[in-house]
Design a protein around this motif. Structure first.
Motif, PDB file in Angstrom:
ATOM      1  N   GLY A  41       0.677  -1.111  -0.093  1.00  0.00           N
ATOM      2  CA  GLY A  41      -0.031   0.112  -0.004  1.00  0.00           C
ATOM      3  C   GLY A  41       0.812   1.340  -0.088  1.00  0.00           C
ATOM      4  N   LEU A  42       2.170   1.227  -0.605  1.00  0.00           N
ATOM      5  CA  LEU A  42       2.910   2.257  -0.403  1.00  0.00           C
ATOM      6  C   LEU A  42       3.030   2.897  -1.771  1.00  0.00           C
ATOM      7  N   LEU A  43       2.472   2.459  -2.921  1.00  0.00           N
ATOM      8  CA  LEU A  43       2.796   2.885  -4.342  1.00  0.00           C
ATOM      9  C   LEU A  43       1.668   4.092  -4.706  1.00  0.00           C
ATOM     10  N   LEU A  83      17.875   4.131  -6.649  1.00  0.00           N
ATOM     11  CA  LEU A  83      18.175   4.975  -5.528  1.00  0.00           C
ATOM     12  C   LEU A  83      17.231   5.477  -4.679  1.00  0.00           C
ATOM     13  N   PHE A  84      17.123   5.430  -3.437  1.00  0.00           N
ATOM     14  CA  PHE A  84      16.016   6.076  -2.824  1.00  0.00           C
ATOM     15  C   PHE A  84      16.192   7.374  -2.279  1.00  0.00           C
ATOM     16  N   ILE A  85      15.345   8.190  -2.612  1.00  0.00           N
ATOM     17  CA  ILE A  85      15.581   9.550  -2.125  1.00  0.00           C
ATOM     18  C   ILE A  85      14.890   9.709  -0.970  1.00  0.00           C
ATOM     19  N   LYS A  86      15.619   9.671   0.268  1.00  0.00           N
ATOM     20  CA  LYS A  86      15.065   9.932   1.616  1.00  0.00           C
ATOM     21  C   LYS A  86      16.005  11.084   2.037  1.00  0.00           C
ATOM     22  N   GLY A  87      15.091  11.807   3.033  1.00  0.00           N
ATOM     23  CA  GLY A  87      15.517  13.005   3.667  1.00  0.00           C
ATOM     24  C   GLY A  87      15.626  14.272   2.885  1.00  0.00           C
ATOM     25  N   ARG A  88      16.539  15.210   3.120  1.00  0.00           N
ATOM     26  CA  ARG A  88      16.686  16.295   2.460  1.00  0.00           C
ATOM     27  C   ARG A  88      17.916  15.991   1.185  1.00  0.00           C
ATOM     28  N   ALA A  90       9.352   1.859   1.975  1.00  0.00           N
ATOM     29  CA  ALA A  90       9.603   1.254   0.732  1.00  0.00           C
ATOM     30  C   ALA A  90      11.092   0.782   0.635  1.00  0.00           C
ATOM     31  N   MET A  91      11.908   1.423   1.246  1.00  0.00           N
ATOM     32  CA  MET A  91      13.335   0.907   1.125  1.00  0.00           C
ATOM     33  C   MET A  91      13.581  -0.226   2.101  1.00  0.00           C
ATOM     34  N   SER A  92      12.768  -0.274   3.169  1.00  0.00           N
ATOM     35  CA  SER A  92      12.702  -1.453   4.064  1.00  0.00           C
ATOM     36  C   SER A  92      12.410  -2.800   3.099  1.00  0.00           C
ATOM     37  N   VAL A  93      11.044  -2.702   2.606  1.00  0.00           N
ATOM     38  CA  VAL A  93      10.646  -3.944   1.810  1.00  0.00           C
ATOM     39  C   VAL A  93      11.097  -4.456   0.562  1.00  0.00           C
ATOM     40  N   SER A 145      16.233   0.328  18.588  1.00  0.00           N
ATOM     41  CA  SER A 145      16.085   1.633  19.050  1.00  0.00           C
ATOM     42  C   SER A 145      14.747   2.177  19.041  1.00  0.00           C
ATOM     43  N   SER A 146      14.055   3.379  19.594  1.00  0.00           N
ATOM     44  CA  SER A 146      12.907   3.828  19.186  1.00  0.00           C
ATOM     45  C   SER A 146      12.974   4.532  18.059  1.00  0.00           C
ATOM     46  N   GLN A 147      14.124   5.191  17.864  1.00  0.00           N
ATOM     47  CA  GLN A 147      14.315   5.646  16.480  1.00  0.00           C
ATOM     48  C   GLN A 147      14.291   4.704  15.150  1.00  0.00           C
ATOM     49  N   ALA A 148      14.601   3.550  15.367  1.00  0.00           N
ATOM     50  CA  ALA A 148      14.352   2.439  14.198  1.00  0.00           C
ATOM     51  C   ALA A 148      13.094   2.341  14.048  1.00  0.00           C
ATOM     52  N   TYR A 149      11.993   2.401  15.002  1.00  0.00           N
ATOM     53  CA  TYR A 149      10.472   2.330  14.481  1.00  0.00           C
ATOM     54  C   TYR A 149      10.111   3.671  14.026  1.00  0.00           C
ATOM     55  N   LYS A 150      10.512   4.834  14.559  1.00  0.00           N
ATOM     56  CA  LYS A 150      10.169   6.192  14.303  1.00  0.00           C
ATOM     57  C   LYS A 150      10.702   6.617  12.986  1.00  0.00           C
ATOM     58  N   MET A 151      11.838   6.147  12.553  1.00  0.00           N
ATOM     59  CA  MET A 151      12.367   6.336  11.056  1.00  0.00           C
ATOM     60  C   MET A 151      12.227   5.023  10.129  1.00  0.00           C
ATOM     61  N   GLU A 152      11.476   4.143  10.702  1.00  0.00           N
ATOM     62  CA  GLU A 152      11.004   2.900   9.729  1.00  0.00           C
ATOM     63  C   GLU A 152      12.371   1.912   9.427  1.00  0.00           C
ATOM     64  N   ARG A 153      13.255   1.982  10.184  1.00  0.00           N
ATOM     65  CA  ARG A 153      14.450   1.288   9.678  1.00  0.00           C
ATOM     66  C   ARG A 153      14.409  -0.404   9.843  1.00  0.00           C
ATOM     67  N   VAL A 154      13.212  -0.937  10.600  1.00  0.00           N
ATOM     68  CA  VAL A 154      12.894  -2.148  10.787  1.00  0.00           C
ATOM     69  C   VAL A 154      11.373  -2.292  10.350  1.00  0.00           C
ATOM     70  N   TYR A 155      10.908  -1.613   9.343  1.00  0.00           N
ATOM     71  CA  TYR A 155       9.560  -1.613   8.720  1.00  0.00           C
ATOM     72  C   TYR A 155       9.508  -3.139   8.132  1.00  0.00           C
ATOM     73  N   GLY A 156       8.387  -3.989   8.653  1.00  0.00           N
ATOM     74  CA  GLY A 156       8.045  -5.082   7.962  1.00  0.00           C
ATOM     75  C   GLY A 156       8.984  -6.215   8.669  1.00  0.00           C
ATOM     76  N   LEU A 157       9.841  -6.085   9.691  1.00  0.00           N
ATOM     77  CA  LEU A 157      10.524  -7.185  10.132  1.00  0.00           C
ATOM     78  C   LEU A 157       9.887  -7.568  11.572  1.00  0.00           C
ATOM     79  N   ARG A 158      10.004  -8.919  11.395  1.00  0.00           N
ATOM     80  CA  ARG A 158       9.539  -9.536  12.711  1.00  0.00           C
ATOM     81  C   ARG A 158      10.509 -10.209  13.513  1.00  0.00           C
ATOM     82  N   PHE A 159      10.570 -10.294  14.688  1.00  0.00           N
ATOM     83  CA  PHE A 159      11.424 -10.841  15.623  1.00  0.00           C
ATOM     84  C   PHE A 159      10.775 -12.062  16.278  1.00  0.00           C
ATOM     85  N   ASN A 160      11.832 -13.221  16.241  1.00  0.00           N
ATOM     86  CA  ASN A 160      11.324 -14.382  17.176  1.00  0.00           C
ATOM     87  C   ASN A 160      11.108 -14.228  18.537  1.00  0.00           C
ATOM     88  N   VAL A 161      11.989 -13.292  19.118  1.00  0.00           N
ATOM     89  CA  VAL A 161      12.023 -12.829  20.458  1.00  0.00           C
ATOM     90  C   VAL A 161      12.204 -11.347  20.468  1.00  0.00           C
TER      91      VAL A 161
END
Length: 509
Positions: free
Chosen positions: A17-19, A45-50, A90-93, A186-202
């Motif tokens: 649902g990102l497109l 190339l991903f255009i992120k930030g400034r 988008a970059m994560s997936v 980190s909390s920033q990892a979720y806020k900045m979506e660095r781990v978007y779509g990633l699931r952990f076993n624990v």
């Protein structure tokens, strides 16, 4: 590593649902990048930030073939462009697809908390090294390890890497035969979506206290807590500290995310503690380490089979809780108690609670403690375990982030120190003296002697020179960091441990 076809990219982004729009392009991309310095032929190339237009011109010359950009991107280009409403997601997936979903080939432990993440991560890593015969990868604030050979050990630049780097490292770990991975989240990892779509076993949640609140991080503590708790939503099983502040909010969120038999509560042996599955208590402790007892309560905990006494080769009773959380997590992904005993005996965290003893200038501690909770715990530990005539701390606070830490650092100094040298610590684009003003304003104890020296090397030198045989000097926050972030530049710095060793060597010569 693989290539992504235009059709695959379109389908993945549409499925998430990102497109927003897709280009008329039928080729394939053989490299991914989010930095113009990392471009190779046939790069997406991903255009992120400034993103400066000059960088794009440079990137095209190096081989960019297509881009993923936000709707707000207005630079005129003929490049095939996927327009999305969330570039980091988008970059994560797309990164996980490009690297063939390496997370599915690893048993993943994710660890969050205001303090203790790095210590718990290294504890779990050492236990799993024993359990898996060195087939465990690591992603921490300090380093990334994707293989046993030292050439696969990298210095970390973020607590949790950008998603593209993370999945590339995961793929390298899989290629190197790794079966498990432990990582700080980190909390920033979720806020900045660095781990978007990633699931952990624990997922491990160690604790929560005010931190990382500021203009470039979380606007409020509530926002910080909300992003910390997102680990619950992306973990198959959860380990939660029953003694944590805000426990009622944490357990309520956890129980919405995971069935109760997938939640493991641990806490210090205490009648007032919320009902836990696993309890721990100190048997004995000294400056070198501690022995603690682990008790299981109830049928669920008995399935773990980790009750008994353990020796931890690290000082500080606050590390026992980190150890218990790591023990439960590693047990859930296959470690046995022999591996736990051995791992806890050998674990060392670079730059954490490193102790230097001197002939005439007392004891020096080097530690990454950098906020109220961690500095207060460290100073209290020193007071409790050392006979201290004078306790000195050298400390600063970073610029352009974690602004809320500064009064807390001053409060911890006010409560636990006799002398402080307020100095620089990654001032970035702020005036270090202005940061020092904020710390000093919160030192309300008139008995604390306040010194200000913005040259960190000089501050450390002066603190050690002024210490007597029965004094303790604590060098806080920078540990083994070999640079200071000044004006956007990583400026080389000797590191606190190296400075202390050199100063002591010169004094004792």
């Amino acid at each position: 590593m693989m290539a992504l076809t235009a059709q695959q990219i379109t389908e993945i982004l549409a499925d998430q649902g990102l497109l927003i729009s897709t280009p008329e392009f039928k080729g394939e991309l053989k490299h991914l990048a989010y930095n113009s310095n990392d471009v190779a032929p046939e790069t997406l190339l991903f255009i992120k930030g400034r993103f400066n237009a000059e960088y794009l011109t440079d990137a095209i010359a190096k081989g960019v073939k297509a881009i993923v950009a936000p709707a707000s991107f207005t630079h005129d280009t003929d490049l095939p462009t996927w327009v999305v409403d969330d570039v980091p997601a988008a970059m994560s997936v797309l990164s996980m697809a490009f690297y063939d979903y390496p997370q599915n080939k690893l048993a993943l432990i994710g660890i969050t908390g205001t303090k203790g993440k790095t210590s718990a991560t290294y504890m779990a890593y050492e236990m799993l090294r024993v359990a898996t015969d060195d087939k465990v990868a690591l992603s921490s604030t300090l380093q990334v390890i994707t293989g046993a050979d030292p050439k696969f050990h990298y210095r970390a630049h973020l607590t949790t890497p950008e998603s593209l780097d993370l999945f590339r490292w995961m793929a390298e770990a899989v290629a190197n035969g790794m079966t498990h991975m432990v990582m700080e989240v980190s909390s920033q990892a979720y806020k900045m979506e660095r781990v978007y779509g990633l699931r952990f076993n624990v997922g491990i949640f160690l604790n929560i206290s005010p931190d990382h609140v500021g203009e470039n991080e979380h606007p409020t503590f509530e926002d910080y807590l909300e992003h910390k708790m997102m680990l619950f939503d992306h973990s198959e099983q959860i380990i939660l500290n029953a003694d944590s502040d805000h426990f009622s909010e944490l357990i309520e969120h956890a129980e919405l995310a995971v069935p109760r038999d997938g939640i493991w509560l641990y806490g210090r042996e205490d009648e007032d503690s919320p009902k836990a599955d696993v309890y721990y208590d100190t048997v004995e402790a000294d400056l070198q380490g501690s022995t603690f007892a682990v008790r299981e309560a109830g049928q669920q905990a008995a399935r773990l089979g980790i009750a008994g006494d353990y020796h931890l080769d690290m000082p500080g009773d606050f590390n026992q809780g980190n150890a218990v959380a790591a023990m439960i997590a590693t047990r859930l992904v296959g470690a046995d108690t022999d591996a736990m005993h051995e791992g806890l005996e050998v674990v060392k965290i670079p730059g954490r609670m490193q102790v230097l003893t001197t002939q005439n200038h007392g004891t020096i501690y080097v530690d990454y403690a950098h906020n109220y909770a961690s500095i207060a715990a460290l100073l209290n530990f020193v007071r409790t375990n050392e006979t201290v005539e004078k306790l000195t701390i050298v400390v600063g606070a970073p610029g352009n982030k974690g602004v809320s830490r500064r009064p807390g650092i001053g409060q911890a100094v006010s409560e636990g120190a006799d002398v402080v040298y307020i100095t620089s610590d990654d001032p970035q684009f702020e005036d270090p003296n202005a940061i020092a003003d904020e710390i000093q304003a919160a030192i309300t104890n008139d008995h604390v002697v306040i010194n200000r020296e913005m040259d960190r090397t000089i501050a450390i030198s002066e603190a050690i020179k002024a210490a007597g045989p029965n004094d303790v000097v604590v060098l806080a926050a920078k540990g083994l960091d070999e640079y200071q972030k000044i004006g956007g530049v990583d400026t080389p710095y000797e590191n606190d441990w190296a400075v202390a060793q050199r100063v002591v060597s010169e004094l004792e010569a």
